[in-house]
Scaffold this motif. Structure first.
Motif, PDB file in Angstrom:
ATOM      1  N   GLU A 304      19.097  53.421  11.018  1.00 29.20           N
ATOM      2  CA  GLU A 304      20.056  52.637  11.796  1.00 29.20           C
ATOM      3  C   GLU A 304      19.354  51.407  12.353  1.00 29.20           C
ATOM      4  OE1 GLU A 304      23.014  53.127  15.681  1.00 29.20           O
ATOM      5  OE2 GLU A 304      22.111  54.890  14.731  1.00 29.20           O
ATOM      6  N   THR A 306      19.190  47.593  14.613  1.00 26.60           N
ATOM      7  CA  THR A 306      19.633  46.890  15.805  1.00 26.60           C
ATOM      8  C   THR A 306      20.862  46.047  15.467  1.00 26.60           C
ATOM      9  OG1 THR A 306      18.089  45.097  15.272  1.00 26.60           O
ATOM     10  CG2 THR A 306      17.326  46.786  16.809  1.00 26.60           C
ATOM     11  N   PRO A 307      21.715  45.744  16.464  1.00 25.19           N
ATOM     12  CA  PRO A 307      22.987  45.069  16.159  1.00 25.19           C
ATOM     13  C   PRO A 307      22.858  43.607  15.784  1.00 25.19           C
ATOM     14  CG  PRO A 307      22.779  45.435  18.526  1.00 25.19           C
ATOM     15  CD  PRO A 307      21.639  46.172  17.878  1.00 25.19           C
ATOM     16  N   PHE A 308      21.779  42.937  16.207  1.00 26.25           N
ATOM     17  CA  PHE A 308      21.657  41.505  15.949  1.00 26.25           C
ATOM     18  C   PHE A 308      20.306  41.189  15.321  1.00 26.25           C
ATOM     19  CE2 PHE A 308      24.518  41.755  19.667  1.00 26.25           C
ATOM     20  CZ  PHE A 308      25.637  41.177  19.106  1.00 26.25           C
ATOM     21  N   ALA A 320      16.041  45.256  22.280  1.00 25.44           N
ATOM     22  CA  ALA A 320      16.896  45.946  21.310  1.00 25.44           C
ATOM     23  C   ALA A 320      16.170  47.129  20.678  1.00 25.44           C
ATOM     24  CB  ALA A 320      17.367  44.972  20.234  1.00 25.44           C
ATOM     25  N   LYS A 324      16.971  51.278  21.050  1.00 24.65           N
ATOM     26  CA  LYS A 324      17.092  52.208  19.921  1.00 24.65           C
ATOM     27  C   LYS A 324      16.148  53.391  20.086  1.00 24.65           C
ATOM     28  CE  LYS A 324      20.317  50.560  17.268  1.00 24.65           C
ATOM     29  NZ  LYS A 324      21.561  51.349  17.067  1.00 24.65           N
ATOM     30  N   LYS A 339      17.732  44.478  12.218  1.00 25.48           N
ATOM     31  CA  LYS A 339      18.767  43.916  11.352  1.00 25.48           C
ATOM     32  C   LYS A 339      18.249  42.725  10.547  1.00 25.48           C
ATOM     33  CE  LYS A 339      23.458  41.972  11.529  1.00 25.48           C
ATOM     34  NZ  LYS A 339      24.111  42.937  10.619  1.00 25.48           N
TER      35      LYS A 339
END
Length: 368
Positions: A304, A306-308, A320, A324, A339
């Motif tokens: 999985e 990080t979002p950005f 970030a 996590k 990401k």
């Protein structure tokens, strides 16, 4: 926000005005780049085959280089990475027509290829009638990078214990880790800045950021409760030997001054520590069970992310990753995806990390 358009074609005017309007919706004020102080974001339009660097006056100024291709873009990183470096940019938006035979023109299908300093690459397409959603998507890609806070200044303190001037078993592990990644084909060579930049621009880059070269991947190993060894920036990670030059001792972070503190031997002219030192420092501070960290531009299926896509060396990237790790079942033995970038892997030691995940590492980082 500052715009630096050069000679504006109808397409360039359309793109610049559309992006500026979207930025204005989020509170950015457009000013002329020349002579402006305390700029946050510069949109720097250049010709692909002619370098024209924007010489920022402060580290906090983010430069998004924008270049055009007359043909559909087949391999953005190979075609244009030198454009990003040669123009001293933080990010490149490389724009080409969507189909052969087309020209870049307002309202025609196109693709914007985003290329990062870490050689990340992702694409946003445009089709007729999609102006609002298109500029929303371009802005969404740009904002996390343009609003990040760099933590790259170093203070070198000549107080490293004499018995550590030649390193120890932990620095030997770091050296082995570099050789191991190189043997696995996962260690890109340092990017030769002197092949692209003029001497003046290299001096400017060194003065502003302390950067003498670009390299990818880094390693660290905890020495004690407050200190850790870490690989230097811009070195050949497959051949790290000298303490203070190739591998450094990080002793702290001064948040008030935004400076990484390092212990070095008094007789060595030190090299700057890896830009990811702030991330490693935050991990070691929050998770006492972490003994070593590997950051690689590689991937493991099912991880999985990080979002950005924050840049290396920023507080936002570090925060970030730490978030996590807080969510991980075992933060001391975790794999965090960054990401469009790569992996941060924690473990007891670098040897333990390779034994646990080495056979699962692959070179292709998924882009989205």
């Amino acid at each position: 926000m500052a715009g630096d358009q050069g000679a504006a074609s109808p397409f360039r005017t359309w793109f610049a005005e559309g992006l500026a309007q979207r930025l204005a919706q989020d509170g950015y004020e457009q000013v002329a780049a020349e002579g402006a102080e305390e700029l946050q974001l510069v949109l720097h339009f250049v010709e692909r085959d002619r370098f024209r660097p924007f010489r920022r006056q402060a580290q906090g100024t983010f430069v998004a280089v924008i270049a055009e291709s007359s043909e559909p873009i087949r391999d953005a990183v190979r075609e244009a990475y030198r454009v990003l470096i040669g123009n001293l940019g933080n990010l490149l938006m490389y724009i080409g027509p969507a189909q052969d035979g087309q020209a870049l023109a307002p309202g025609q299908p196109l693709e914007v290829h985003f290329v990062t300093l870490e050689q990340g690459h992702y694409v946003e397409p445009y089709g007729p009638g999609q102006e609002a959603s298109f500029f929303d998507r371009v802005y969404a890609r740009l904002k996390p990078l343009a609003t990040s806070t760099l933590v790259i200044n170093n203070e070198f303190i000549p107080d490293l214990e004499e018995e550590l001037w030649e390193g120890d078993e932990l620095t030997e592990q770091i050296s082995r880790a570099g050789k191991r990644l190189d043997e696995m084909g996962l260690l890109p060579a340092p990017f030769p800045l002197d092949e692209v930049l003029t001497e003046r621009d290299r001096r400017h880059l060194m003065k502003l950021f302390g950067v003498g070269g670009l390299s990818y991947c880094n390693f660290s190993a905890r020495k004690d409760s407050t200190r850790f060894w870490m690989s230097a920036s811009g070195v050949d990670k497959s051949n790290m030997r000298e303490i203070g030059r190739d591998i450094l001792m990080v002793k702290g972070y001064d948040g008030a001054r935004n400076v990484i503190l390092l212990s070095v031997p008094p007789h060595v002219t030190p090299r700057r520590v890896s830009v990811d030192a702030i991330e490693h420092w935050m991990i070691y501070q929050e998770f006492p069970g972490v003994g070593a960290i590997l950051h690689a531009h590689a991937w493991i299926d099912g991880v999985e992310a990080t979002p950005f896509n924050y840049p290396c060396g920023t507080l936002e990237m570090a925060q970030a990753v730490v978030e996590k790790l807080r969510q991980a079942p075992d933060p001391a033995h975790a794999v965090v995806g960054l990401k469009n970038h790569g992996l941060t892997i924690t473990g007891e030691s670098l040897d333990e990390i390779f034994a646990r995940v080495g056979d699962r590492l692959v070179s292709q980082v998924p882009m989205s």
